[in-house]
Write an enzyme that holds these catalytic residues in place. Structure first.
Site, PDB file in Angstrom:
ATOM      1  N   HIS A 166      33.772 -50.717 135.664  1.00 48.62           N
ATOM      2  CA  HIS A 166      34.009 -49.945 136.747  1.00 48.62           C
ATOM      3  C   HIS A 166      35.156 -48.879 136.500  1.00 48.62           C
ATOM      4  O   HIS A 166      35.920 -48.944 135.666  1.00 48.62           O
ATOM      5  CB  HIS A 166      34.441 -50.863 138.001  1.00 48.62           C
ATOM      6  CG  HIS A 166      35.616 -51.717 137.594  1.00 48.62           C
ATOM      7  ND1 HIS A 166      35.555 -52.685 136.614  1.00 48.62           N
ATOM      8  CD2 HIS A 166      36.875 -51.702 137.845  1.00 48.62           C
ATOM      9  CE1 HIS A 166      36.744 -53.424 136.398  1.00 48.62           C
ATOM     10  NE2 HIS A 166      37.663 -52.629 137.176  1.00 48.62           N
ATOM     11  N   HIS A 168      38.121 -46.408 138.354  1.00 50.09           N
ATOM     12  CA  HIS A 168      38.979 -46.354 139.304  1.00 50.09           C
ATOM     13  C   HIS A 168      39.163 -44.785 139.782  1.00 50.09           C
ATOM     14  O   HIS A 168      39.250 -44.065 138.826  1.00 50.09           O
ATOM     15  CB  HIS A 168      40.204 -46.884 139.168  1.00 50.09           C
ATOM     16  CG  HIS A 168      40.188 -48.220 138.885  1.00 50.09           C
ATOM     17  ND1 HIS A 168      40.742 -49.178 139.677  1.00 50.09           N
ATOM     18  CD2 HIS A 168      39.938 -49.007 137.613  1.00 50.09           C
ATOM     19  CE1 HIS A 168      40.768 -50.317 139.064  1.00 50.09           C
ATOM     20  NE2 HIS A 168      40.215 -50.334 137.934  1.00 50.09           N
TER      21      HIS A 168
END
Length: 180
Positions: A166, A168
């Protein structure tokens, strides 16, 4: 209730939640002198950082088991999320423990063995590029395209706490350097 349990799964022990609440409410006890409060705040920050490191080490133990992550549950709509952007390949949603006024996570909808950036293979080139492009779309949607940061934590030493790659996307204020 799901949001509370997802916070624990995503960010570690309860102390992190409590510290985040205290920080966001600007709570300063009246009986504690300001200089003592600053010392306590520094200790709290160190404790929270240590908890994040411990949570990252604990998460790494199950990194490659193939078990569903909290992100898989968000993709499957089993856990609610505040979605900012979605297409066929990625999902972007607000972080439940934001570190900046804008803090959005961008994840691939299919892990395909891509639990962390350190495990990327040549076959992942397309999704890696698409994740970065999606981060730019998120920045546009959030009105921060003039200045934002994209962070990828990889592995326990990088404080990765969810083993589903993932990104950010952080912004909405002046970011400082060095980052970490």
């Amino acid at each position: 209730m799901a949001a509370m349990s997802s916070l624990t799964l995503l960010r570690g022990p309860s102390i992190v939640k409590a510290l985040g609440f205290i920080k966001s409410s600007n709570f300063i006890p009246r009986i504690v002198p300001a200089s003592r409060h600053l010392l306590h705040s520094h200790r709290s920050f160190v404790a929270a950082a240590h908890d994040e490191e411990a949570a990252a080490r604990a998460a790494a133990v199950n990194a490659d088991t193939g078990a569903p992550t909290i992100f898989d549950k968000i993709i499957a709509k089993e856990i609610p999320a505040s979605v900012v952007y979605e297409d066929q390949k990625v999902l972007a949603f607000r972080d439940i423990n934001p570190q900046a006024p804008v803090h959005v996570l961008v994840i691939p909808k299919s892990r395909d063995g891509l639990t962390e950036l350190g495990k990327a293979e040549q076959r992942h080139e397309d999704i890696l590029g698409h994740l970065l492009y999606a981060a730019k779309i998120v920045a546009e949607k959030e009105g921060i395209v003039d200045g934002f940061r994209v962070v990828i934590n990889s592995g326990p030493s990088g404080c990765q706490s969810v083993y589903h790659l993932h990104l950010h996307v952080l912004g909405g204020r002046q970011l400082k350097w060095p980052a970490g």
